[in-house]
Write a protein that holds these residues in place. Sequence first.
Motif, PDB file in Angstrom:
ATOM      1  N   PHE A  75      83.810   4.535   1.928  1.00 14.97           N
ATOM      2  CA  PHE A  75      83.720   3.276   2.270  1.00 14.97           C
ATOM      3  C   PHE A  75      82.455   2.672   2.559  1.00 14.97           C
ATOM      4  CE2 PHE A  75      84.943  -0.569   4.223  1.00 14.97           C
ATOM      5  CZ  PHE A  75      85.940  -1.203   3.492  1.00 14.97           C
ATOM      6  N   LEU A  76      81.606   3.263   3.316  1.00 17.19           N
ATOM      7  CA  LEU A  76      80.479   2.743   4.072  1.00 17.19           C
ATOM      8  C   LEU A  76      79.396   2.721   2.742  1.00 17.19           C
ATOM      9  CD1 LEU A  76      78.894   1.595   6.389  1.00 17.19           C
ATOM     10  CD2 LEU A  76      78.226   4.136   7.051  1.00 17.19           C
TER      11      LEU A  76
ATOM     12  N   ARG B  50      79.197  -3.637   2.438  1.00 10.86           N
ATOM     13  CA  ARG B  50      78.104  -4.273   3.028  1.00 10.86           C
ATOM     14  C   ARG B  50      78.462  -4.920   4.390  1.00 10.86           C
ATOM     15  NH1 ARG B  50      76.595  -8.573  -2.216  1.00 10.86           N
ATOM     16  NH2 ARG B  50      78.778  -8.996  -1.822  1.00 10.86           N
ATOM     17  N   PRO B  51      78.132  -4.080   5.349  1.00  6.89           N
ATOM     18  CA  PRO B  51      78.493  -4.132   6.643  1.00  6.89           C
ATOM     19  C   PRO B  51      78.262  -5.613   7.363  1.00  6.89           C
ATOM     20  CG  PRO B  51      77.267  -2.240   6.490  1.00  6.89           C
ATOM     21  CD  PRO B  51      77.006  -3.084   5.288  1.00  6.89           C
TER      22      PRO B  51
ATOM     23  N   VAL C 154      92.391  -0.520   8.260  1.00  7.34           N
ATOM     24  CA  VAL C 154      92.043  -1.516   9.324  1.00  7.34           C
ATOM     25  C   VAL C 154      90.705  -1.581  10.109  1.00  7.34           C
ATOM     26  CG1 VAL C 154      92.651  -2.534  11.676  1.00  7.34           C
ATOM     27  CG2 VAL C 154      94.544  -1.758   9.980  1.00  7.34           C
ATOM     28  N   PHE C 155      90.104  -0.464  10.462  1.00 11.12           N
ATOM     29  CA  PHE C 155      88.958  -0.309  11.126  1.00 11.12           C
ATOM     30  C   PHE C 155      87.738  -0.524   9.980  1.00 11.12           C
ATOM     31  CE2 PHE C 155      84.813   2.402  11.148  1.00 11.12           C
ATOM     32  CZ  PHE C 155      84.340   2.034  12.677  1.00 11.12           C
ATOM     33  N   CYS C 156      87.758  -0.010   8.742  1.00 10.75           N
ATOM     34  CA  CYS C 156      86.731  -0.458   7.678  1.00 10.75           C
ATOM     35  C   CYS C 156      86.756  -2.010   7.509  1.00 10.75           C
ATOM     36  CB  CYS C 156      86.932   0.167   6.572  1.00 10.75           C
ATOM     37  SG  CYS C 156      86.943   2.164   6.774  1.00 10.75           S
ATOM     38  N   SER C 157      87.979  -2.678   7.282  1.00 13.14           N
ATOM     39  CA  SER C 157      88.084  -4.024   7.072  1.00 13.14           C
ATOM     40  C   SER C 157      87.287  -4.930   8.044  1.00 13.14           C
ATOM     41  CB  SER C 157      89.541  -4.671   6.985  1.00 13.14           C
ATOM     42  OG  SER C 157      90.074  -3.625   5.864  1.00 13.14           O
TER      43      SER C 157
ATOM     44  N   LEU D 270      88.727  -9.803   2.402  1.00  9.71           N
ATOM     45  CA  LEU D 270      89.915  -8.961   2.706  1.00  9.71           C
ATOM     46  C   LEU D 270      90.542  -8.054   1.290  1.00  9.71           C
ATOM     47  CD1 LEU D 270      91.992  -7.550   4.479  1.00  9.71           C
ATOM     48  CD2 LEU D 270      93.695  -9.705   3.889  1.00  9.71           C
ATOM     49  N   TYR D 271      90.675  -8.757   0.171  1.00  7.01           N
ATOM     50  CA  TYR D 271      91.049  -8.293  -0.976  1.00  7.01           C
ATOM     51  C   TYR D 271      89.961  -7.462  -1.385  1.00  7.01           C
ATOM     52  CZ  TYR D 271      88.562 -12.488  -3.104  1.00  7.01           C
ATOM     53  OH  TYR D 271      87.567 -13.198  -3.373  1.00  7.01           O
ATOM     54  N   LEU D 272      88.517  -7.495  -1.526  1.00  7.83           N
ATOM     55  CA  LEU D 272      87.531  -6.365  -1.495  1.00  7.83           C
ATOM     56  C   LEU D 272      87.823  -5.325  -0.976  1.00  7.83           C
ATOM     57  CD1 LEU D 272      85.427  -5.751  -3.724  1.00  7.83           C
ATOM     58  CD2 LEU D 272      83.923  -6.770  -2.341  1.00  7.83           C
ATOM     59  N   SER D 273      87.953  -5.313   0.467  1.00  2.85           N
ATOM     60  CA  SER D 273      88.041  -4.316   1.126  1.00  2.85           C
ATOM     61  C   SER D 273      89.565  -3.390   0.811  1.00  2.85           C
ATOM     62  CB  SER D 273      88.385  -4.778   2.729  1.00  2.85           C
ATOM     63  OG  SER D 273      87.057  -5.201   3.207  1.00  2.85           O
TER      64      SER D 273
END
Length: 430
Positions: A24-25, A29-30, A77-80, A87-90
């Motif tokens: 995911f990381l 793009r954090p 939830v954490f990564c979002s 949201l929808y891309l996450s």
Amino acid sequence: MLGGSFWIAFLRNAISTVLMLSFFLMLDRPKFSMKKTAWCYIIFGVSMIITYSAWYLVADSSFVRFAALSTLPVIGVFCSIMSSEVLYLSLYKMALTFYLFSVCTFCGVDVARWWFEGNLWVDIFVRFVCLVLILIFTWFKFRKQFLSGVDFLLQEMDLFSAVALFVSVMLGAIMAYWPNLQGFSVFNMVRAFLILFMAGTLQYAILHLYIHLGQEHYYQAEKELLEVNEQLLHQQMDLMKESEMEAARIRHDVRHHVLLIREYVQNMEYDQLLVYLTQYDEDVEKWKVQNITKNLAVNSILLAYAKKARRQNIQVTMDVRLGENLPIRDIDWIAILANMFENAIHGCVGSGQPQQEIDIYISQKRNKVMIQCQNTSSEEVVFHKGLPQSDKGGGMGVISIMKAVSRYEGETDFYVQNGMFITRILLNLI
């Protein structure tokens, strides 16, 4: 699940957690700095490994049944929260992450059961090999492709399509992880393989579909901007032709002007001579094409649209302070300035005010370019989510401006104040 001691479960949890968080990381793009993001991921990952290992130690039967499915909402939830994406891309990236986690798990378990009589260390080894291969492929191949097309995904994908994809993957995962069907058999292996294959094919097809649609729309927008650029070039050529024709006329009339000046001098009619020279100077200045700025692209765009505005009796004032060579594409200047000026002209015409004006201010300060346009407007401008809505439908001008501005990580602002519609744009130079 092949069971095993606490430490076997600990290794499995570590491999799964590292796979999901790392994948995911790599595609994200954090929201925060990379250093802060890395520490948050490490702390969360270690906490998750310890928690899930303790769950296995306390209640291994419930862990086997529900641990895999529970990782999706927990890590999701954490990564979002850590991501700066919508949201929808996450959700879409979590679907990809969970799919790879499922592939890794089934490869490890079924290879160990089919060829090695359920050897626990074979399961661990296969999972580790899958982890390494997936991360290497993602970093050197898939990551670049995904990040280069992420803007197309944002443009084309909406919440409904992302949720539909997410639900389809969840249904596939529920079928694959269904507690009553986890016994080893050829049927269960084939069933799990087909489900994972169909889910993977679906995600791959959707990814390329959205990227392809985004590229098509991008090229269409570029084509429209090129057409606008062509129109501006034609207008600029018309300005030059008019200026050359008037210069030729003035040169042709020079002989007559000289004769008349000589007549005034010989008759000592100096007052009339001064009046005539003043009129002649005003006539020359009228047809003189003035440069607003040294930046050729900006100068051409503003001159062409200023002429268009003045033909409709709109007073135009421009204050431009820009350097010649800026790292901004000419086609982006067209998207921003041409659409902004065009909207300003439409706003003035639609205002119904007897006095109509457009004031444009552009300046550069270090690595930032500030653009502000004020035009006469009616008070009945409709806004939706901070963006003005066209009463004739479409409203592609504002969208084109925002797309060009986003290329330079800039900002836009639109509002009405004291009968004036104000557009403010900030560009960050690379």
